[in-house]
Design a protein around this motif. Structure first.
Motif, PDB file in Angstrom:
ATOM      1  N   UNK A 197      -7.313  -3.439  -5.002  1.00 30.35           N
ATOM      2  CA  UNK A 197      -5.873  -3.675  -4.903  1.00 30.35           C
ATOM      3  C   UNK A 197      -5.554  -5.134  -4.604  1.00 30.35           C
ATOM      4  N   UNK A 198      -6.514  -5.844  -4.045  1.00 30.35           N
ATOM      5  CA  UNK A 198      -6.341  -7.269  -3.783  1.00 30.35           C
ATOM      6  C   UNK A 198      -6.839  -8.132  -4.932  1.00 30.35           C
ATOM      7  N   UNK A 252      -5.415   8.947   3.117  1.00 30.64           N
ATOM      8  CA  UNK A 252      -5.765   7.786   2.307  1.00 30.64           C
ATOM      9  C   UNK A 252      -4.524   7.167   1.676  1.00 30.64           C
ATOM     10  N   UNK A 253      -3.619   8.017   1.196  1.00 32.58           N
ATOM     11  CA  UNK A 253      -2.398   7.501   0.598  1.00 32.58           C
ATOM     12  C   UNK A 253      -1.543   6.753   1.603  1.00 32.58           C
ATOM     13  N   UNK A 254      -1.512   7.231   2.831  1.00 34.14           N
ATOM     14  CA  UNK A 254      -0.775   6.572   3.903  1.00 34.14           C
ATOM     15  C   UNK A 254      -1.317   5.160   4.128  1.00 34.14           C
ATOM     16  N   UNK A 255      -2.627   5.042   4.165  1.00 36.13           N
ATOM     17  CA  UNK A 255      -3.256   3.758   4.457  1.00 36.13           C
ATOM     18  C   UNK A 255      -3.098   2.778   3.299  1.00 36.13           C
ATOM     19  N   UNK A 256      -3.428   3.201   2.089  1.00 34.56           N
ATOM     20  CA  UNK A 256      -3.415   2.240   0.984  1.00 34.56           C
ATOM     21  C   UNK A 256      -1.994   1.849   0.582  1.00 34.56           C
ATOM     22  N   UNK A 290      -1.179  -1.116   2.615  1.00 31.36           N
ATOM     23  CA  UNK A 290      -1.888  -2.268   2.066  1.00 31.36           C
ATOM     24  C   UNK A 290      -1.169  -2.788   0.825  1.00 31.36           C
ATOM     25  N   UNK A 291      -0.793  -1.878  -0.074  1.00 34.25           N
ATOM     26  CA  UNK A 291      -0.065  -2.283  -1.263  1.00 34.25           C
ATOM     27  C   UNK A 291       1.218  -3.008  -0.914  1.00 34.25           C
ATOM     28  N   UNK A 301       5.497  -7.005   2.225  1.00 32.59           N
ATOM     29  CA  UNK A 301       5.489  -6.309   3.504  1.00 32.59           C
ATOM     30  C   UNK A 301       6.320  -5.042   3.514  1.00 32.59           C
ATOM     31  N   UNK A 302       6.304  -4.377   4.663  1.00 30.96           N
ATOM     32  CA  UNK A 302       6.986  -3.092   4.785  1.00 30.96           C
ATOM     33  C   UNK A 302       8.506  -3.224   4.749  1.00 30.96           C
ATOM     34  N   UNK A 303       9.018  -4.405   5.014  1.00 31.38           N
ATOM     35  CA  UNK A 303      10.462  -4.603   4.983  1.00 31.38           C
ATOM     36  C   UNK A 303      11.061  -4.514   3.602  1.00 31.38           C
ATOM     37  N   UNK A 304      10.199  -4.481   2.576  1.00 31.02           N
ATOM     38  CA  UNK A 304      10.684  -4.376   1.203  1.00 31.02           C
ATOM     39  C   UNK A 304      10.133  -3.123   0.522  1.00 31.02           C
ATOM     40  N   UNK A 305       9.484  -2.261   1.323  1.00 27.29           N
ATOM     41  CA  UNK A 305       8.761  -1.105   0.776  1.00 27.29           C
ATOM     42  C   UNK A 305       9.626   0.150   0.830  1.00 27.29           C
TER      43      UNK A 305
END
Length: 362
Positions: A231-232, A247-251, A254-255, A261-265
């Motif tokens: 992914x990187x 696993x979906x929670x973690x990746x 990361x994505x 960041x999470x502020x745009x997720x």
């Protein structure tokens, strides 16, 4: 013209601020007659006052209305006796009780946002992570064993029905997309640990079975540890990634990190009949009430809500409004004048909301 009733749960911390911003943008995009927003209580602060994180009337509204828009939930120190956070239980209860089996997390690099990955440009990172949302390791929520404070266990649960439906959801999603940025190939990548655990081998085998019905979509595989590198290194290779709950929670976090960041997720939790939409970030109580939070993740989640409603009700106007919101967000970010603090700017929550509304109105 159909009208849609939306249950809103503002929640805790920055939740009320970002939820109200999303409502303002959605109203600007669709008009006040298309969407009717109905506020309801829930979250950690409500639990501290009443002993209920999800009141019965809130759940009844969420079950009966067209969709749910949520701000954020959770406060430091507000936990259950077993140490787990109360705030998380709000959307966990809704997830399991409404059978919201697919957690959809778009990973897209917008114009105006600098990726931490060197040299990657907007348009080169554009994929979706689909996380199975009701099984996996998180199915043990509230059901794990702590034996005399000496041994603790949680069980990873997978069913044929659960895996098959999230796999089919992922392949259907890939069919509606334009393929991976690298090669235009419609592709579903199965993220697992099939080389180690039988549960994940089971997950992969069922995904293989489903893939036979989709000759136009390529199936791909990646172990959960290896995909964190891929992914990187090659984010443009991915189109849709499907994974077990944890696993979906973690990746997915990361994505999100690779695109700002999470502020745009944004995030959507979807079932056969119900949908819950909220930003992927937390409640950030340290900046609550300061007008410092970015509402972009919640606004983009609102766009996901419109697109889902449009698909559910064959309403092309809503899907068009979803596109307009995403385009307005990107235009504001690309202009570089109204940038949220988490992306290196100084704009307030109200600044960002007003700028996106102006873009929509123009």
């Amino acid at each position: 013209m159909q009208t849609y009733d939306i249950a809103t749960i503002e929640g805790d911390g920055i939740g009320p601020e970002v939820c109200r911003s999303a409502v303002a943008v959605l109203t600007e995009a669709c008009g006040s007659r298309r969407l009717r927003f109905h506020p309801f209580d829930g979250g950690a602060a409500h639990y501290a006052r009443t002993g209920e994180v999800l009141p019965d009337d809130t759940y009844a509204a969420c079950k009966s209305m067209h969709a749910i828009l949520h701000g954020a939930a959770g406060l430091p120190g507000v936990t259950y006796a077993d140490g787990t956070e109360v705030g998380n239980d709000l959307h966990l209860q809704l997830r399991f009780r409404l059978d919201l089996f697919a957690n959809v997390r778009p990973i897209r690099l917008y114009d105006g946002v600098q990726s931490p990955l060197r040299d990657w440009k907007p348009g080169q990172i554009d994929y979706v992570i689909v996380r199975e949302n009701t099984e996996g390791l998180y199915a043990s929520r509230g059901g794990g064993v702590n034996l005399r404070g000496e041994v603790a266990t949680d069980t990873l649960v997978m069913t044929r029905k659960g895996v098959e439906r999230v796999a089919r959801f992922s392949f259907d999603l890939a069919r509606r997309r334009q393929g991976a940025p690298r090669d235009g190939q419609r592709r579903v990548t199965v993220c697992d640990k099939a080389n180690i655990l039988r549960t994940y081998a089971f997950f992969r085998a069922i995904c293989d079975e489903v893939a036979r019905d989709y000759d136009d979509v390529q199936i791909d595989y990646a172990y959960a540890d290896a995909i964190t590198v891929h992914m990187l290194k090659k984010p443009d290779f991915y189109d849709v990634i499907v994974a077990e709950n944890m696993f979906g929670d973690i990746i997915s976090d990361l994505g999100a990190g690779t695109v700002g960041g999470l502020g745009i997720a944004a995030s959507a939790e979807l079932g056969e009949r119900h949908g819950l939409f909220q930003g992927a970030h937390g409640s950030a109580p340290d900046i609550a009430g300061q007008n410092a939070a970015s509402p972009i993740a919640t606004i983009l989640s609102g766009a996901l809500m419109l697109r889902w409603l449009g698909e559910q009700h064959q309403d092309d106007a809503l899907k068009s409004d979803a596109d307009r919101i995403e385009q307005a967000v990107e235009a504001v970010l690309a202009a570089g004048e109204t940038v949220p603090r988490d992306l290196g700017g100084r704009a307030t929550c109200t600044d960002i909301t007003a700028a996106i509304c102006r873009q929509l109105a123009g």
